[in-house]
Design a protein around this motif. Structure first.
Motif, PDB file in Angstrom:
ATOM      1  N   GLY A 279      48.673 -83.110 -87.186  1.00  0.00           N
ATOM      2  CA  GLY A 279      49.876 -83.557 -86.490  1.00  0.00           C
ATOM      3  C   GLY A 279      50.080 -85.048 -86.650  1.00  0.00           C
ATOM      4  O   GLY A 279      49.138 -85.803 -86.875  1.00  0.00           O
ATOM      5  N   VAL A 280      51.330 -85.487 -86.551  1.00  0.00           N
ATOM      6  CA  VAL A 280      51.675 -86.891 -86.716  1.00  0.00           C
ATOM      7  C   VAL A 280      52.413 -87.348 -85.468  1.00  0.00           C
ATOM      8  O   VAL A 280      53.384 -86.721 -85.051  1.00  0.00           O
ATOM      9  N   GLN A 281      51.942 -88.434 -84.870  1.00  0.00           N
ATOM     10  CA  GLN A 281      52.619 -88.946 -83.687  1.00  0.00           C
ATOM     11  C   GLN A 281      52.907 -90.427 -83.837  1.00  0.00           C
ATOM     12  O   GLN A 281      54.024 -90.819 -84.104  1.00  0.00           O
ATOM     13  N   GLN A 282      51.883 -91.288 -83.704  1.00  0.00           N
ATOM     14  CA  GLN A 282      52.093 -92.725 -83.872  1.00  0.00           C
ATOM     15  C   GLN A 282      51.824 -93.118 -85.324  1.00  0.00           C
ATOM     16  O   GLN A 282      50.733 -92.901 -85.838  1.00  0.00           O
ATOM     17  N   VAL A 283      52.828 -93.683 -85.984  1.00  0.00           N
ATOM     18  CA  VAL A 283      52.683 -94.139 -87.367  1.00  0.00           C
ATOM     19  C   VAL A 283      52.867 -95.651 -87.398  1.00  0.00           C
ATOM     20  O   VAL A 283      53.845 -96.179 -86.859  1.00  0.00           O
ATOM     21  N   ILE A 284      51.909 -96.337 -88.026  1.00  0.00           N
ATOM     22  CA  ILE A 284      51.955 -97.794 -88.173  1.00  0.00           C
ATOM     23  C   ILE A 284      52.040 -98.086 -89.659  1.00  0.00           C
ATOM     24  O   ILE A 284      51.119 -97.767 -90.412  1.00  0.00           O
ATOM     25  N   VAL A 285      53.146 -98.677 -90.088  1.00  0.00           N
ATOM     26  CA  VAL A 285      53.388 -98.899 -91.513  1.00  0.00           C
ATOM     27  C   VAL A 285      53.121-100.359 -91.862  1.00  0.00           C
ATOM     28  O   VAL A 285      53.841-101.253 -91.418  1.00  0.00           O
ATOM     29  N   ASP A 286      52.067-100.585 -92.620  1.00  0.00           N
ATOM     30  CA  ASP A 286      51.797-101.924 -93.130  1.00  0.00           C
ATOM     31  C   ASP A 286      52.684-102.162 -94.354  1.00  0.00           C
ATOM     32  O   ASP A 286      52.970-101.234 -95.110  1.00  0.00           O
ATOM     33  N   GLU A 287      53.109-103.416 -94.565  1.00  0.00           N
ATOM     34  CA  GLU A 287      54.055-103.745 -95.640  1.00  0.00           C
ATOM     35  C   GLU A 287      55.245-102.789 -95.574  1.00  0.00           C
ATOM     36  O   GLU A 287      55.569-102.062 -96.517  1.00  0.00           O
ATOM     37  N   ALA A 288      55.909-102.782 -94.424  1.00  0.00           N
ATOM     38  CA  ALA A 288      56.935-101.781 -94.122  1.00  0.00           C
ATOM     39  C   ALA A 288      58.094-101.801 -95.105  1.00  0.00           C
ATOM     40  O   ALA A 288      58.643-100.748 -95.445  1.00  0.00           O
ATOM     41  N   ASP A 289      58.489-102.979 -95.592  1.00  0.00           N
ATOM     42  CA  ASP A 289      59.610-103.006 -96.520  1.00  0.00           C
ATOM     43  C   ASP A 289      59.267-102.327 -97.837  1.00  0.00           C
ATOM     44  O   ASP A 289      60.095-101.652 -98.452  1.00  0.00           O
ATOM     45  N   SER A 290      58.022-102.460 -98.284  1.00  0.00           N
ATOM     46  CA  SER A 290      57.609-101.804 -99.523  1.00  0.00           C
ATOM     47  C   SER A 290      57.591-100.291 -99.364  1.00  0.00           C
ATOM     48  O   SER A 290      58.105 -99.553-100.209  1.00  0.00           O
ATOM     49  N   VAL A 291      57.014 -99.814 -98.255  1.00  0.00           N
ATOM     50  CA  VAL A 291      56.865 -98.372 -98.052  1.00  0.00           C
ATOM     51  C   VAL A 291      58.189 -97.716 -97.694  1.00  0.00           C
ATOM     52  O   VAL A 291      58.548 -96.660 -98.243  1.00  0.00           O
ATOM     53  N   LEU A 292      58.936 -98.315 -96.774  1.00  0.00           N
ATOM     54  CA  LEU A 292      60.148 -97.677 -96.257  1.00  0.00           C
ATOM     55  C   LEU A 292      61.391 -97.960 -97.086  1.00  0.00           C
ATOM     56  O   LEU A 292      62.388 -97.232 -96.963  1.00  0.00           O
TER      57      LEU A 292
END
Length: 689
Positions: A279-292
């Motif tokens: 299951g996925v609940q809290q997601v923390i995206v490092d280098e968010a502009d690259s990933v998203l």
């Protein structure tokens, strides 16, 4: 959508297909659609979306832009700093008991529907801060606490490079895990996932939570155990791939929810039917502009090889036909949108060329698509820029990160045609089992936050697509970074010569020099320039070919007199520590030798210098004929710039203006591409309902 278009062509042309080849069945997916197929795309069903569907996210973005959360988050950080003082006097047993109580309280008051920070969250963060002091010997900065709260509240914390984003992720991950949520920390690559997880292990253990990394190297039988930890470090690619594999397992099963819950309880073992994610609940995206943003438009595809002899033969023939055509007469190249298109004369000539080529080539649209694909691979795909050859195989290069993308292949047909053009062994195509873009996947997540050093350029898109606000976190210490302006040259060769001279002068003074380039090809050109003009000067080259030596090269880049030439690999997740002697001579000196398509990629490179109050400087070197100028600057402006260059008046000002226009145009085109891709995916999903 391409299959539907091909079926429309068959229907109205009265054509039929037979055989076992995907190409004969009309599933040829190429990267360069013809004008005919683009035209037919306008005849797809136009779904009428509700007003809130069309404008709700935009309205939310506008409202988020009116908020000023920094002052409120700063007050919360001050409360944490005051509360953590009392914990410093506890012995180890007392602190362990206090941390256990704080964890239980966090879980008790957790409300999934509200991310608003409460007094219990402040107390929990104070306990985590004290744990950091006990484990690492220092306290988190106020700015890191602000960033952690911003992430937990579902925002993107814009933190300058060197401000401690790794520890910020640790703080927010522990706080979320204490609330009983599965936490996934998304990093830019496997190396960072494994490294950041390892760096945080001692702190996680002290706080009573478990953590693991799941990377491309994690074997299938161990992935479920990895996801069963409270905090999981992984890349977006691994996370989405495992999500799709689990979806395939559940596909067609009665009671999908029941099977999914069984998989969660059993960690994907035994009766759980091989499900790996819990299951996925809290997601923390490092280098968010690259990933998203940067990687989000590329769909992830689960496929299995399906040998196709007809495709291999067609690829070879397509290359042969493409080589017989003449640029400007039979086909046109549009560098702005990276497109190759057959002209009317070219289509007529091609029709004559394939008259005796066999029944496969008698279908006109298919012949044109194959030859268009061959032209694109031969004219637009540049070796050592878009791909390299390793062990007789084509390995793609991520243009934005400069890293090898070994897990990626080109779409059906493009890969095989490129291999045929390079006289390599043609790999079998794959049959698609499941696919989903990162944009659509991350849109479905309920609790997502992240951090990056370059968010302001993508503020509008992050808000519109994901509903994420940006919180600009101030630096811990005042920046001492110096902008030395622009040096402008008529040609790329002149620019490279000047870079070699200036870098050698800086090295002789004891400075450390980092020279940033876009591609492997340019790094080779610069290496040859050093060999020609300064053969005795030692330099280090960091690019996709020698990525295994990345950590060692980066470790030496801050030494006195060091000159390092690096692609954008040096812009993410690396920390170049400078020697004391380098600090005395002005710190790390960054040379932007090749302007990137997007201004934030340049900012990432600039962020390598002057970190945490250290001195540092950067300078841009620009040529009138470099890639971003030739591709994105309108021709009339380019001619004006060339004419004004001869007068030597206002060179720096004009260079800044022209690059700004070129990069803005590149960013706008990239945004339009991502938006069209997302809209098409949404409409395709609706048509399947």
């Amino acid at each position: 959508m391409r299959r539907a278009l091909s079926e429309v062509l068959d229907k109205y042309a009265g054509l039929s297909s037979a055989g076992d080849s995907n190409w004969q069945e009309g599933e040829n997916v190429s990267a360069v659609p013809s004008a005919a197929l683009l035209f037919l795309g306008t005849h797809q069903p136009d779904y009428k979306r509700l007003w809130l569907d069309r404008h709700g996210t935009t309205l939310k973005t506008k409202l988020l832009g009116l908020q000023r959360p920094l002052a409120r988050l700063g007050k919360l950080a001050d409360q944490v700093i005051s509360a953590r003082v009392a914990l410093e006097y506890l012995n180890e047993d007392q602190l362990a008991e206090q941390l256990a109580d704080l964890r239980a309280l966090s879980k008790f008051v957790c409300n999934v529907q509200s991310a608003r920070t409460t007094a219990s969250h402040v107390q929990a963060m104070a306990g985590i801060n004290e744990a950091v002091r006990r484990v690492f010997g220092f306290r988190p900065h106020r700015e890191q606490i602000i960033g952690a709260f911003a992430i937990l509240e579902g925002s993107i914390a814009e933190m300058a490079t060197g401000e401690g984003k790794t520890l910020t992720a640790n703080l927010s991950a522990i706080a979320a895990a204490w609330q009983g949520m599965p936490v996934h920390v998304i990093t830019a690559n496997d190396y960072l996932a494994a490294r950041d997880c390892e760096l945080g292990q001692e702190l996680y253990a002290y706080c009573g939570v478990t953590a693991a990394s799941v990377t491309g190297e994690t074997p299938p039988h161990a992935r479920a155990a990895g996801y069963n930890h409270e905090i999981v470090y992984c890349t977006a690619r691994d996370m989405l791939a495992d999500h799709l594999r689990d979806s395939l397992i559940l596909l067609g099963k009665a009671g999908r929810l029941k099977h999914a819950l069984a998989g969660a309880r059993n960690g994907g073992k035994g009766e759980a039917s091989g499900i790996v994610m819990r299951g996925v609940q809290q997601v923390i995206v490092d280098e968010a502009d690259s990933v998203l943003i940067d990687e989000a438009v590329t769909p992830l595809i689960i496929s299995t090889p399906k040998p196709d002899e007809l495709l291999a033969a067609a690829a070879v023939k397509a290359v042969e036909l493409a080589r017989a055509l003449t640029e400007g007469k039979d086909y046109m190249i549009n560098q702005d949108v990276r497109n190759v298109e057959l002209t009317r004369a070219g289509r007529a000539r091609l029709a004559k060329m394939v008259l005796d080529a066999g029944p496969f080539w008698q279908r006109r649209d298919r012949a044109e698509e194959l030859v268009n694909t061959a032209l694109y691979s031969m004219k637009m795909m540049v070796r050592d820029k878009h791909y390299i050859i390793q062990e007789g195989k084509v390995v793609l290069v991520d243009e934005l990160t400069g890293r090898l993308a070994r897990e990626r292949t080109l779409s059906l047909g493009m890969q095989q045609v490129l291999e045929a053009a390079l006289d390599l062994e043609i790999s079998p195509p794959s049959e698609v089992s499941a696919r989903l873009s990162f944009q659509r996947y991350f849109q479905r997540l309920t609790r997502i936050g992240g951090m990056t050093g370059t968010a302001k350029e993508t503020k509008a898109e992050l808000g519109k697509i994901y509903g994420l606000a940006i919180v600009p976190v101030p630096t811990h210490k005042p920046s001492q970074r110096r902008n030395l302006g622009y040096r402008v040259f008529g040609t790329n060769a002149e620019k490279l010569h000047a870079i070699v001279q200036d870098a050698c002068e800086l090295s002789a003074k004891g400075c450390a020099v980092l020279i940033g380039v876009k591609s492997v090809l340019t790094s080779h050109d610069l290496y040859e320039a050093f060999a020609k003009y300064a053969p005795d000067q030692p330099i280090e080259i960091l690019n996709a070919i020698n990525d295994a030596q990345e950590s060692a090269i980066v470790a030496r880049a801050g030494q006195s007199g060091a000159i390092t030439v690096a692609t954008n690999m040096a812009g993410r997740g690396t920390d170049i520590k400078i020697e004391a002697a380098v600090r005395d001579t002005g710190g790390l000196h960054v040379i932007i030798a090749e302007t990137n398509d997007f201004s934030r990629i340049d900012r990432q490179l600039i962020g390598r210098c002057a970190r945490q109050g250290d001195p540092g400087a950067f300078m841009r070197y620009v040529a009138l004929d470099e890639d971003v100028v030739m591709r994105f600057l309108p021709s009339i402006l380019r001619r004006c710039w060339i004419n004004s260059f001869r007068t030597r008046i206002g060179r720096q000002m004009l260079a800044r203006l022209m690059l700004y226009i070129a990069q803005k145009r590149a960013e706008h085109l990239a945004y339009k591409q991502r938006k069209v891709s997302l809209d098409n995916e949404i409409e395709t999903e609706k048509s399947m309902i």
